[in-house]
Motif scaffolding. Structure first.
Motif, PDB file in Angstrom:
ATOM      1  N   THR A  31     -11.415  -7.758  -4.520  1.00  0.00           N
ATOM      2  CA  THR A  31     -10.796  -6.397  -4.038  1.00  0.00           C
ATOM      3  C   THR A  31     -10.598  -5.281  -4.820  1.00  0.00           C
ATOM      4  O   THR A  31      -9.601  -4.899  -5.161  1.00  0.00           O
ATOM      5  N   GLN A  32     -11.647  -4.983  -5.402  1.00  0.00           N
ATOM      6  CA  GLN A  32     -11.512  -3.841  -6.467  1.00  0.00           C
ATOM      7  C   GLN A  32     -11.565  -2.585  -5.757  1.00  0.00           C
ATOM      8  O   GLN A  32     -11.949  -2.338  -4.813  1.00  0.00           O
ATOM      9  N   GLY A  33     -10.451  -1.841  -6.323  1.00  0.00           N
ATOM     10  CA  GLY A  33     -10.083  -0.490  -5.662  1.00  0.00           C
ATOM     11  C   GLY A  33      -8.696  -0.748  -5.032  1.00  0.00           C
ATOM     12  O   GLY A  33      -8.238   0.340  -4.498  1.00  0.00           O
ATOM     13  N   LEU A  34      -8.207  -2.014  -4.971  1.00  0.00           N
ATOM     14  CA  LEU A  34      -6.954  -2.215  -4.382  1.00  0.00           C
ATOM     15  C   LEU A  34      -5.811  -1.194  -4.994  1.00  0.00           C
ATOM     16  O   LEU A  34      -4.886  -0.896  -4.028  1.00  0.00           O
ATOM     17  N   ALA A  35      -5.656  -1.349  -6.186  1.00  0.00           N
ATOM     18  CA  ALA A  35      -4.423  -0.183  -6.717  1.00  0.00           C
ATOM     19  C   ALA A  35      -4.657   1.231  -6.217  1.00  0.00           C
ATOM     20  O   ALA A  35      -3.590   1.782  -5.648  1.00  0.00           O
ATOM     21  N   HIS A  36      -5.928   1.687  -6.130  1.00  0.00           N
ATOM     22  CA  HIS A  36      -6.091   2.936  -5.603  1.00  0.00           C
ATOM     23  C   HIS A  36      -5.899   2.981  -4.094  1.00  0.00           C
ATOM     24  O   HIS A  36      -4.987   4.156  -3.402  1.00  0.00           O
ATOM     25  N   PHE A  37      -6.224   1.976  -3.387  1.00  0.00           N
ATOM     26  CA  PHE A  37      -5.769   1.916  -2.027  1.00  0.00           C
ATOM     27  C   PHE A  37      -4.302   1.897  -1.777  1.00  0.00           C
ATOM     28  O   PHE A  37      -3.907   2.508  -0.731  1.00  0.00           O
ATOM     29  N   LEU A  38      -3.614   1.341  -2.149  1.00  0.00           N
ATOM     30  CA  LEU A  38      -2.248   1.140  -2.243  1.00  0.00           C
ATOM     31  C   LEU A  38      -1.670   2.352  -2.910  1.00  0.00           C
ATOM     32  O   LEU A  38      -0.566   2.875  -1.784  1.00  0.00           O
ATOM     33  N   GLU A  39      -2.047   2.939  -3.761  1.00  0.00           N
ATOM     34  CA  GLU A  39      -1.366   4.488  -3.824  1.00  0.00           C
ATOM     35  C   GLU A  39      -1.553   5.318  -2.509  1.00  0.00           C
ATOM     36  O   GLU A  39      -0.519   5.922  -2.121  1.00  0.00           O
ATOM     37  N   HIS A  40      -2.772   5.261  -1.956  1.00  0.00           N
ATOM     38  CA  HIS A  40      -2.796   5.853  -0.645  1.00  0.00           C
ATOM     39  C   HIS A  40      -1.778   5.579   0.456  1.00  0.00           C
ATOM     40  O   HIS A  40      -1.129   6.157   1.383  1.00  0.00           O
ATOM     41  N   MET A  41      -1.760   4.266   0.698  1.00  0.00           N
ATOM     42  CA  MET A  41      -0.931   3.555   1.577  1.00  0.00           C
ATOM     43  C   MET A  41       0.513   3.890   1.590  1.00  0.00           C
ATOM     44  O   MET A  41       1.164   3.916   2.653  1.00  0.00           O
ATOM     45  N   LEU A  42       0.959   4.262   0.492  1.00  0.00           N
ATOM     46  CA  LEU A  42       2.448   4.335   0.241  1.00  0.00           C
ATOM     47  C   LEU A  42       2.873   5.543   0.686  1.00  0.00           C
ATOM     48  O   LEU A  42       4.234   5.684   1.130  1.00  0.00           O
ATOM     49  N   PHE A  43       2.139   6.404   0.994  1.00  0.00           N
ATOM     50  CA  PHE A  43       2.478   7.667   1.680  1.00  0.00           C
ATOM     51  C   PHE A  43       2.498   7.675   3.180  1.00  0.00           C
ATOM     52  O   PHE A  43       2.967   8.708   3.741  1.00  0.00           O
ATOM     53  N   GLY A  48       4.244   5.875   5.464  1.00  0.00           N
ATOM     54  CA  GLY A  48       5.383   5.247   6.181  1.00  0.00           C
ATOM     55  C   GLY A  48       6.293   4.291   5.570  1.00  0.00           C
ATOM     56  O   GLY A  48       5.710   3.498   4.824  1.00  0.00           O
ATOM     57  N   THR A  49       7.552   4.431   5.627  1.00  0.00           N
ATOM     58  CA  THR A  49       8.888   3.457   5.074  1.00  0.00           C
ATOM     59  C   THR A  49       9.635   2.894   5.961  1.00  0.00           C
ATOM     60  O   THR A  49       9.446   3.573   7.251  1.00  0.00           O
ATOM     61  N   GLU A  50      10.293   2.014   5.822  1.00  0.00           N
ATOM     62  CA  GLU A  50      11.051   1.345   6.838  1.00  0.00           C
ATOM     63  C   GLU A  50      12.052   2.415   7.450  1.00  0.00           C
ATOM     64  O   GLU A  50      12.267   2.717   8.716  1.00  0.00           O
ATOM     65  N   SER A  51      12.689   3.151   6.367  1.00  0.00           N
ATOM     66  CA  SER A  51      13.458   4.206   6.739  1.00  0.00           C
ATOM     67  C   SER A  51      12.746   5.507   7.559  1.00  0.00           C
ATOM     68  O   SER A  51      13.469   6.050   8.414  1.00  0.00           O
ATOM     69  N   PHE A  52      11.636   5.826   7.094  1.00  0.00           N
ATOM     70  CA  PHE A  52      10.669   6.989   7.385  1.00  0.00           C
ATOM     71  C   PHE A  52       9.389   6.563   8.141  1.00  0.00           C
ATOM     72  O   PHE A  52       8.384   6.683   7.202  1.00  0.00           O
ATOM     73  N   PRO A  53       9.559   5.677   9.254  1.00  0.00           N
ATOM     74  CA  PRO A  53       8.158   5.063   9.582  1.00  0.00           C
ATOM     75  C   PRO A  53       7.212   6.032   9.979  1.00  0.00           C
ATOM     76  O   PRO A  53       5.951   5.700   9.962  1.00  0.00           O
ATOM     77  N   ASP A  54       7.505   7.288  10.465  1.00  0.00           N
ATOM     78  CA  ASP A  54       6.253   8.334  10.844  1.00  0.00           C
ATOM     79  C   ASP A  54       5.354   8.297   9.605  1.00  0.00           C
ATOM     80  O   ASP A  54       5.745   8.918   8.608  1.00  0.00           O
ATOM     81  N   GLU A 108      10.512   0.075   0.120  1.00  0.00           N
ATOM     82  CA  GLU A 108      10.533  -0.574   1.710  1.00  0.00           C
ATOM     83  C   GLU A 108       9.187   0.078   2.355  1.00  0.00           C
ATOM     84  O   GLU A 108       9.356   0.458   3.289  1.00  0.00           O
ATOM     85  N   PRO A 109       7.925  -0.005   1.497  1.00  0.00           N
ATOM     86  CA  PRO A 109       6.816   0.661   2.279  1.00  0.00           C
ATOM     87  C   PRO A 109       6.536  -0.154   3.617  1.00  0.00           C
ATOM     88  O   PRO A 109       6.603  -1.489   3.339  1.00  0.00           O
ATOM     89  N   LEU A 110       5.964   0.390   4.533  1.00  0.00           N
ATOM     90  CA  LEU A 110       5.544  -0.410   5.722  1.00  0.00           C
ATOM     91  C   LEU A 110       3.971  -1.035   5.483  1.00  0.00           C
ATOM     92  O   LEU A 110       3.841  -2.090   5.803  1.00  0.00           O
ATOM     93  N   LEU A 111       3.162  -0.319   4.712  1.00  0.00           N
ATOM     94  CA  LEU A 111       1.738  -0.845   4.343  1.00  0.00           C
ATOM     95  C   LEU A 111       1.368  -1.339   5.864  1.00  0.00           C
ATOM     96  O   LEU A 111       0.755  -2.414   6.007  1.00  0.00           O
ATOM     97  N   ALA A 112       1.446  -0.542   6.918  1.00  0.00           N
ATOM     98  CA  ALA A 112       1.447  -0.932   8.362  1.00  0.00           C
ATOM     99  C   ALA A 112      -0.259  -1.124   8.561  1.00  0.00           C
ATOM    100  O   ALA A 112      -1.034  -0.137   8.019  1.00  0.00           O
TER     101      ALA A 112
END
Length: 920
Positions: free
Chosen positions: A50-62, A64-70, A118-122
């Motif tokens: 799954t190459q590019g996963l670190a970069h993809f995670l960087e995008h996903m962290l923006f 939504g989180t449990e406290s701020f899900p939007d 607490e990222p959602l990674l929804a």
């Protein structure tokens, strides 16, 4: 912690209970606050499948989180409070950062901290963000830097993580049989995103103790370490990856020869900077240097030393040479000259005096470094914290502990033909391979043993010599007593010549800035004259480079650039010897004899550079056209290339003879000078150029007066690139009320535009809304670049968005946004360079009261939410709206549409100019 004596900020390093290393910075002179968090994880840590996963995670962290899900809540909050945010993924680190109006730092920090606890990674956002990452990948497929990087990755040890694909795309970011992509994200986060792998830097105007409470409250929730990260043990290169030539044809018309020597990782040697010492000598540009001889032979135009990829267990030391067409035929001889200089270094180059020079210059740079913006400071700090102990978090990049000849001699043992790679980047090279991800043609060939031996045994070339002692180094700069006014004053005036001066009374720095603008209507007489002015600047800059290189090294910098009315000389750095450098430049500019062979060489190079605009990003090409449409004295690059191609040497010498016959000169000196010193500078300028001074030579920066009842469309052919659309609304008046409205409207629209068209509709990776003035007339530009959506569809999406936005009855967070912009205009200048540029901008705009910023601030303060809503509703949409210029491009296979009600279509800039008058 060692900090610069010129740095007023307070630094406080702490380690939280969970192991997170933090530096809290107190800066009472700023109204901004910023934070940056770096994680010791990057694309080197991607799973093979799954190459590019670190970069993809960087995008996903923006998203939504449990406290701020939007998914859009964080971006909206930062934007509403006049902030900015971003992130990047590197090889071994990932960095997240934001800045904001300091009043809203605490709630912004709360939201930011939740990314890491607490990222959602929804699952609902995975598909949309895969498309965004793929759009980012597609957008950069034609970038030479990415293409070359891809070929490099295929020619290193495949067991080293550098060989992995760093960005990711729809092919790599997929569910695997044993785990879904969401599970892979969660596993990567759990493995690498722990407190001991992170460093955090925050800067605010608040007391350290107060901010420490916030940090401890918000960031102690990040989990502590689980398993320590393993060190990289595989070498970047095996023997078969060295002593090779890597041949790559570029997209742009560059000719580069890059000689790379494989070194170990440098973190353990940071206190001695051995590579910096060697780069100082190998990259020297004075008489007797490698570059000096290459220029004399017409083989090269530039040389840089010391760059290259690096990581925890490797460093590429690159010597990058910009070749001439002739130089392509002498690559082996150029490399032989390099090894001849390396022999000179080994035999005579390890000297304490060069170390002393380098150390003195570095210490001066540290002691008098200018205060950076909070966001820039925390970004640098958070990275430094990953590499240095706490005492050197700030000082580490500058620290040079002692002269260590044994260490330097050791590093020189790596500079051998057997430990070298040669990269030739130029059109026409033979290729037999294609890289996997960026489809880069390339070839790899072993260098013959007899050639390696010849380079190894080369003798010292008679023309080569080590640098002389630097006469521009100032050991003990003098700071002059304060005798200044609040704003610049005109201290010398003659017909056609104004000289302004302000002594620095704020920053206690031995530095200064000089600006000398040479305006002439002769330079703007035609596109041909504008092109020849640009060529003169290139040739003149090159002709004085060797003579003044020692000044550059000693921290006295100069720049010569063309503007819409002529040429500007700009000097900066240590003030003490700047007048000497200015004298050298003025003497040279008055005696501007330029040889035929350099004319031919630079003419060809400049035309190629202008033609390379066709290889740029689609949206960049559209903005270049937009600039050419509205500014007749700033022609499009292709117009300049066409005009210069018809210029012969006799034409050019005739142009140069007349270039300085009639000049209007505006000059400004700011910094560590007394008034008498400034008057002497003014007299020096007059002595050299006084005979040419004419009030009538002043050039007015005109703009095209576009006023229509229907939009104008300008389709731009862009070969093999993304589709794009720019919609530009030119406001008809340049009063401060219009400027204030354009600034605040663009800020109001931008965050919703980004969220709706990128995050929700996924139209493309590159898009936005910018305030974009043209020669003091305000304007608003909306733009989108897309790999899949046609420009006519993009135009419709932008128009629909504006129409929907215009239906809003109110603006969320209006008062905070308005106050944030006012605070930005109120912000103190961070250093003498920023302040001098602000004053110079006022002088060139004939703001001799130096109050434009105050007037703009006052107009922004008068605006109401209702007025801004009304402006968007009536001026950017609807039947009485300002009619825009719409510039679009499509891939060759796409069908260019012309939208609705589109009688005005311009196929080139000239036809646009012929229809509309100018105004100033």
């Amino acid at each position: 912690m060692k900090t610069s004596p010129n740095d007023h900020r307070l630094y406080h390093p702490i380690t939280l209970d969970n192991g997170l290393r933090v530096v809290i910075v107190e800066n009472t002179e700023s109204t901004r606050a910023a934070a940056s968090l770096v994680v010791n994880a990057g694309h080197f840590d991607d799973p093979e499948q799954t190459q590019g996963l670190a970069h993809f995670l960087e995008h996903m962290l923006f998203l939504g989180t449990e406290s701020f899900p939007d998914s859009g809540e964080y971006q909206q909050f930062i934007s509403q409070h006049n902030g900015s945010n971003n992130a990047w993924t590197g090889s071994e680190h990932t960095c997240f950062y934001f800045d904001i109006d300091s009043k809203f730092f605490a709630p912004a920090l709360k939201r930011f901290s939740r990314f890491f606890s607490e990222p959602l990674l929804a699952a609902e956002h995975i598909e949309t963000e895969r498309n965004n990452v793929d759009a980012e990948f597609q957008m950069k497929l034609k970038e030479d830097a990415r293409r070359i990087y891809d070929a490099q990755k295929e020619t290193v040890n495949p067991q080293h993580p550098f060989s992995k694909f760093s960005v990711g795309n729809l092919t790599t970011l997929i569910d695997q049989p044993e785990e879904t992509l969401q599970q892979a994200l969660q596993q990567f986060f759990q493995r690498y995103y722990h407190a001991t792998a992170m460093t955090l830097a925050v800067e605010t105007p608040y007391a350290i103790a107060k901010v420490q409470e916030w940090v401890e409250t918000e960031f102690n929730a990040i989990r502590a370490a689980s398993t320590p990260k393993a060190a990289i043990t595989e070498p970047l290169y095996q023997p078969e990856h060295l002593a090779i030539t890597l041949s790559i044809p570029p997209q742009q018309s560059q000719r580069k020869l890059i000689i790379t020597f494989a070194l170990p990782g440098l973190d353990d040697y940071y206190e001695y900077k051995p590579v910096s010492y060697l780069s100082y000598l190998l990259g020297h540009e004075g008489p007797g240097s490698i570059l000096s001889i290459l220029k004399k032979r017409q083989w090269a135009m530039a040389l840089t030393s010391g760059g290259g990829i690096n990581g925890s267990n490797f460093k590429d030391f690159n010597i990058s040479i910009a070749l001439t067409e002739k130089g392509e035929r002498y690559q082996n001889d150029i490399i032989e000259l390099l090894f001849s200089y390396l022999r000179l270094l080994k035999e005579r180059g390890i000297q304490a005096r060069y170390f002393d020079e380098k150390q003195a210059l570095t210490e001066f740079a540290f002691n008098y470094k200018e205060t950076s913006k909070p966001i820039d400071n925390v970004n640098q700090l958070a990275i430094n914290m990953q590499h240095y102990p706490p005492k050197d978090y700030v000082y580490g990049d500058y620290k040079i502990k002692a002269f260590n000849p044994e260490l330097l001699e050791h590093f020189l043992t790596y500079f051998t033909p057997e430990n070298m790679r040669v990269m030739e980047i130029r059109k026409g090279v033979n290729t037999s391979k294609i890289s996997r991800w960026y489809q880069t043609p390339y070839d790899v060939n072993r260098i013959a043993d007899n050639q390696l031996k010849r380079w190894q045994d080369t003798s010292i070339h008679q023309e080569l010599k080590l640098p002389d002692a630097n006469p521009f180094i100032v050991a003990n700069p003098e700071l002059f007593e304060n005798e200044t006014t609040a704003v610049p004053i005109k201290i010398y005036e003659q017909p056609g010549f104004n000289f302004w001066f302000k002594q620095d009374k704020t920053f206690s720095s031995p530095k200064g800035q000089m600006f000398v603008s040479l305006e002439s209507g002769f330079t703007t007489k035609s596109d041909k004259h504008i092109a020849m002015t640009r060529l003169f600047v290139e040739l003149f800059s090159e002709s004085v480079q060797e003579q003044n290189y020692q000044a550059e090294l000693a921290g006295i910098h100069y720049q010569i650039y063309a503007h819409q009315g002529g040429i500007t000389l700009q000097l900066s750095g240590i003030s003490e010897k700047q007048p000497l450098l200015l004298e050298n430049l003025l003497m040279a500019i008055c005696d501007h004899a330029l040889p035929l062979e350099r004319f031919q060489l630079f003419k060809k190079q400049l035309i190629s550079n202008w033609q390379d605009i066709r290889q740029g990003k689609s949206v960049s090409q559209l903005f270049a056209v937009l600039n050419g449409l509205f500014k007749p004295h700033s022609p499009h690059a292709l117009q300049l290339a066409s005009s210069l191609s018809n210029v012969g040497f006799d034409d050019f010498t005739g142009f140069c003879a007349e270039l300085f016959q009639k000049l209007s000169i505006e000059a400004f000196a700011y910094g560590n000078w007394r008034k008498d010193d400034a008057l002497a500078i003014a007299k020096s300028i007059e002595q050299h150029l006084g005979a040419s001074m004419r009030e009538t030579a002043l050039v007015q920066p005109d703009i095209v007066n576009f006023q229509e009842k229907t939009p104008a469309h300008v389709p731009v052919p862009v070969a093999d690139n993304d589709n794009a659309c720019v919609i530009y609304f030119p406001l008809p008046d340049k009063d401060f009320a219009s400027k204030a409205m354009a600034i605040i409207a663009s800020q109001v629209i931008a965050p919703q535009f980004f969220h709706q068209l990128r995050t929700v509709k996924q139209l493309g990776y590159l898009l936005g809304v910018n305030y974009m003035p043209m020669n003091r007339y305000p304007g608003i530009a909306c733009f989108v670049q897309s790999p899949n959506v046609t420009s006519s569809a993009l135009e419709s999406e932008i128009s629909n968005f504006l129409s929907e936005f215009a239906q809003k009855a109110q603006i969320e967070g209006w008062e905070k946004l308005q106050q944030g912009i006012i605070n930005q205009l109120d912000a103190k200048d961070s250093g003498p360079r920023i302040r001098s540029q602000r004053f110079w901008h006022s002088i060139t705009n004939h703001d001799y009261e130096f109050n434009n910023r105050e007037m703009l601030k006052a107009e922004i303060g008068k605006l109401t939410e209702a007025k801004v809503v009304e402006f968007v509703k009536n001026q950017l949409t609807g039947p009485s709206a300002i009619q825009p210029v719409i510039i679009c491009s499509d891939k060759p296979e796409a069908q260019i549409g012309h939208g609705k009600n589109q009688p005005l279509v311009f196929t080139n800039i000239h036809s646009f100019h012929s229809k509309y008058p100018l105004k100033n």
